[in-house]
Scaffold this motif. Structure first.
Motif, PDB file in Angstrom:
ATOM      1  N   ALA A 225       0.836  -1.210   0.000  1.00 25.68           N
ATOM      2  CA  ALA A 225       0.000   0.000   0.000  1.00 25.68           C
ATOM      3  C   ALA A 225       0.868   1.258   0.000  1.00 25.68           C
ATOM      4  CB  ALA A 225      -0.926  -0.012   1.219  1.00 25.68           C
ATOM      5  N   MET A 226       1.911   1.278   0.847  1.00 26.55           N
ATOM      6  CA  MET A 226       2.813   2.434   0.888  1.00 26.55           C
ATOM      7  C   MET A 226       3.458   2.665  -0.475  1.00 26.55           C
ATOM      8  SD  MET A 226       4.814   1.772   4.478  1.00 26.55           S
ATOM      9  CE  MET A 226       3.938   1.451   6.009  1.00 26.55           C
ATOM     10  N   TYR A 227       3.948   1.602  -1.062  1.00 23.11           N
ATOM     11  CA  TYR A 227       4.631   1.718  -2.347  1.00 23.11           C
ATOM     12  C   TYR A 227       3.676   2.209  -3.432  1.00 23.11           C
ATOM     13  CZ  TYR A 227       7.695   0.462  -6.244  1.00 23.11           C
ATOM     14  OH  TYR A 227       8.480   0.495  -7.363  1.00 23.11           O
ATOM     15  N   TRP A 228       2.480   1.611  -3.481  1.00 23.48           N
ATOM     16  CA  TRP A 228       1.527   1.950  -4.539  1.00 23.48           C
ATOM     17  C   TRP A 228       1.074   3.400  -4.437  1.00 23.48           C
ATOM     18  CZ3 TRP A 228      -3.686   3.353  -4.702  1.00 23.48           C
ATOM     19  CH2 TRP A 228      -4.281   3.288  -5.974  1.00 23.48           C
ATOM     20  N   VAL A 229       0.718   3.841  -3.241  1.00 29.79           N
ATOM     21  CA  VAL A 229       0.242   5.222  -3.065  1.00 29.79           C
ATOM     22  C   VAL A 229       1.331   6.216  -3.460  1.00 29.79           C
ATOM     23  CG1 VAL A 229      -0.491   6.941  -1.373  1.00 29.79           C
ATOM     24  CG2 VAL A 229      -1.450   4.629  -1.294  1.00 29.79           C
ATOM     25  N   ALA A 230       2.562   5.975  -3.007  1.00 28.91           N
ATOM     26  CA  ALA A 230       3.662   6.894  -3.338  1.00 28.91           C
ATOM     27  C   ALA A 230       3.910   6.940  -4.844  1.00 28.91           C
ATOM     28  CB  ALA A 230       4.924   6.473  -2.599  1.00 28.91           C
ATOM     29  N   GLU A 231       3.863   5.794  -5.489  1.00 28.34           N
ATOM     30  CA  GLU A 231       4.096   5.767  -6.931  1.00 28.34           C
ATOM     31  C   GLU A 231       2.956   6.455  -7.691  1.00 28.34           C
ATOM     32  OE1 GLU A 231       6.727   4.616  -8.767  1.00 28.34           O
ATOM     33  OE2 GLU A 231       7.768   4.434  -6.847  1.00 28.34           O
ATOM     34  N   GLN A 232       1.738   6.304  -7.212  1.00 29.37           N
ATOM     35  CA  GLN A 232       0.616   6.974  -7.860  1.00 29.37           C
ATOM     36  C   GLN A 232       0.741   8.489  -7.763  1.00 29.37           C
ATOM     37  OE1 GLN A 232      -1.952   5.427  -9.697  1.00 29.37           O
ATOM     38  NE2 GLN A 232      -0.435   3.795  -9.445  1.00 29.37           N
ATOM     39  N   LEU A 233       1.393   8.960  -6.712  1.00 34.65           N
ATOM     40  CA  LEU A 233       1.613  10.399  -6.534  1.00 34.65           C
ATOM     41  C   LEU A 233       2.956  10.838  -7.115  1.00 34.65           C
ATOM     42  CD1 LEU A 233       0.249  10.775  -2.879  1.00 34.65           C
ATOM     43  CD2 LEU A 233      -0.889  11.407  -5.020  1.00 34.65           C
ATOM     44  N   HIS A 234       3.568   9.959  -7.925  1.00 34.65           N
ATOM     45  CA  HIS A 234       4.830  10.240  -8.621  1.00 34.65           C
ATOM     46  C   HIS A 234       5.967  10.564  -7.652  1.00 34.65           C
ATOM     47  CE1 HIS A 234       2.534  10.186 -12.328  1.00 34.65           C
ATOM     48  NE2 HIS A 234       1.701  11.087 -11.810  1.00 34.65           N
ATOM     49  N   SER A 235       5.948   9.913  -6.500  1.00 36.81           N
ATOM     50  CA  SER A 235       7.014  10.042  -5.530  1.00 36.81           C
ATOM     51  C   SER A 235       7.785   8.723  -5.476  1.00 36.81           C
ATOM     52  CB  SER A 235       6.435  10.415  -4.164  1.00 36.81           C
ATOM     53  OG  SER A 235       7.468  10.734  -3.258  1.00 36.81           O
TER      54      SER A 235
END
Length: 527
Positions: A225-235
């Motif tokens: 979840a942490m990885y996916w959310v950060a990647e979706q926000l281009h971080s």
């Protein structure tokens, strides 16, 4: 699916057997895994295994990084933050730059952007491999802390380089202003996202009526979840998982029960072990296709091997140079923490050995496999098979050559015999246990001394903590004494948490004792 399932099960069995063999031979299991991956590629008739490059990071990296963040000592990271950050950022950048310059010069048609892409892939040393290799020899806690802390952060820094280089290769341009803004957002935004989500997860564990099985299941979901959310926000998903994992590790005593911690440790150890093994074997299964791709481009196998050896030499030399630079900088700016070796020769050997610990592993494999097959315009990604092959050669050589020789060099050189005058681990453990028993006995005597008279269970409990002698049986353990005993276990945890603030105390010893307390609490439940 029916043909692939037996094959994957056979892969897991092979991983387990190789680990058993590695333990018997007293060598690190990643060495056997990478060799097995190479040998597997020569077996005819095996089913083709294809993993979507867009999913490779998402499948493997989050749990591997999350488990590493839980294992690392944050206290030691704070103590050695200058050394860790220099290795994690400056050394990675220097290594990637060195690889880019050398490959651009020696490999025909290999651009600087492709060189940085390859450098970002092969620059981060693998903590799993290093830990597996050094467990057969004794190294200073400070050294292991630096290596563990470095491995967490250099994965993030190298993958940021990898991402920027991937964009440069795809677009053919690199805008510095946009890159700086994007870099800052990836670093600080990724860490902030990870910490924010970790706080939410901790609150969820605390407030929901979870038990051990549900707690463990949630911890398996949380890094994804942490990885996916950060990647979706281009971080940076990597930094999100690392920051969130460290935060949750620090709070583990407050939101996980002893049962969840004990069972979760075993589940995560097995899960990460299988993931590591699968990555090594998957690259072996893709080697025939990679070699065919090299030949189709007119690159002889011998030439590709030569490029791989060249890049490996650059990696080793760059890390050794960086180690010497770090030692010199430490002597200038922080002479009080410079290791005190018995001879000048041993002093010089320390940075060489630190440089020799740079084995490559799973993160490099995952990054290489994550290179897209085609560019956004549909053209074939340039030199993809060569980059994959060079990565595999670098991992193979560093694991086999450095991995097999590192324990011998550490033992033979005796460079780590004296390091910062560290206290004996056994002495520290004895003093901790003595203080723990005195603290518990004082607590029981002060709070329950009035109930001691005429109560058989209380008398036994007092005697146990006064003399640490076990009773003949557990018949005395009624609900009253169970409640007191549980309270005593919590008092011990609080005492150890405070003791851990002492910078002289090794956090690993504290964690081992906390694990023993969790086991004691589990035993109490079935009495």
């Amino acid at each position: 699916m029916h043909t692939l399932l037996p094959f994957f099960l056979a892969m897991v069995v092979l991983i387990v057997l190789l680990n058993m063999w590695a333990v018997k031979l007293k060598i690190a299991y990643p060495i056997l895994l990478v060799i097995a991956g190479l040998l597997v590629s020569f077996i005819p008739g095996l089913p083709a295994v294809r993993i979507d490059p867009d999913l490779i990071f998402f499948i493997f990296l989050p749990p591997l990084l999350f488990e590493a963040a839980w294992s690392v000592s944050f206290k030691e990271m704070k103590k050695w933050w200058r050394m860790i950050t220099s290795f994690a950022f400056l050394v990675v950048l220097f290594t990637a730059f060195s690889v880019a310059v050398v490959t651009n010069y020696y490999i025909p048609g290999f651009t600087i952007a492709l060189g940085f892409l390859l450098g970002g892939i092969v620059s981060p040393p693998d903590a799993v491999s290093t830990a597996a290799i050094t467990k057969f020899v004794k190294i200073p806690k400070a050294t292991s802390a630096i290596l563990e802390g470095e491995s967490l952060l250099n994965d993030a820094s190298s993958l940021i380089i990898f991402r920027f280089a991937l964009v440069a290769v795809g677009t053919g341009q690199f805008v510095w202003q946009d890159a700086v803004t994007s870099f800052l957002w990836m670093v600080f935004g990724g860490a902030a996202i990870g910490l924010g989500l970790a706080w939410i997860f901790v609150q969820a564990h605390r407030r929901l009526p979870t038990e051990a099985s549900s707690d463990i299941t949630l911890t398996l979901i949380e890094p994804y979840a942490m990885y996916w959310v950060a990647e979706q926000l281009h971080s940076s998903g990597v930094l999100a998982v690392v920051a969130g994992g460290i935060y949750m590790s620090l709070k583990r005593l407050t939101f996980l029960s002893g049962s969840s911690r004990i069972r979760g440790y075993s589940v995560w150890e097995s899960f990460v072990f299988i993931l590591n093994g699968i990555v090594f074997l998957v690259i072996g299964l893709e080697l025939p296709e990679i070699v065919d791709g090299l030949r189709s481009k007119g690159i002889p196998l011998s030439t590709a091997i030569g490029y791989g050896v060249l890049v490996t030499v650059v990696l080793v030399v760059s890390r050794i140079i960086s180690s010497f630079s770090a030692m010199i900088a430490t002597r200038i700016f922080r002479p009080g923490v410079v290791p005190r070796a018995k001879t000048r020769t041993r002093m010089l050997l320390m940075p060489i050995l630190m440089g020799w610990t740079g084995m490559r592993g799973v993160v490099s494999l995952a990054a290489a496999l994550a290179i897209p097959v085609t560019l956004e315009n549909g053209d074939e990604f340039p030199y993809r098979n060569l980059i994959l092959f060079i990565t595999f050669v670098s991992i193979l050589l560093t694991l086999v050559v450095q991995g097999l020789t590192l324990p011998y060099l550490i033992t033979r050189s005796k460079a780590f015999d004296t390091f910062l005058n560290e206290e004996s681990e056994e002495l520290t453990r004895r003093e901790m246990k003595r203080g723990l028993k005195q603290h518990v006995y004082a607590f029981i005597k002060e709070k329950y001394d009035s109930e001691n008279s005429g109560h058989h269970g209380m008398q036994l409990l007092m005697k146990q903590w006064e003399e640490r002698a076990k009773a003949a049986d557990d018949t005395w353990m009624n609900e009253k004494t169970k409640t007191i005993f549980t309270e005593v276990l919590q008092i011990q945890r609080e005492y150890l948490t405070e003791l851990n603030k002492d910078p002289k105390i090794d956090e690993e010893i504290i964690r081992q004792q906390l694990y023993q307390i969790d086991l004691e609490e589990e035993r109490l439940k079935i009495v």
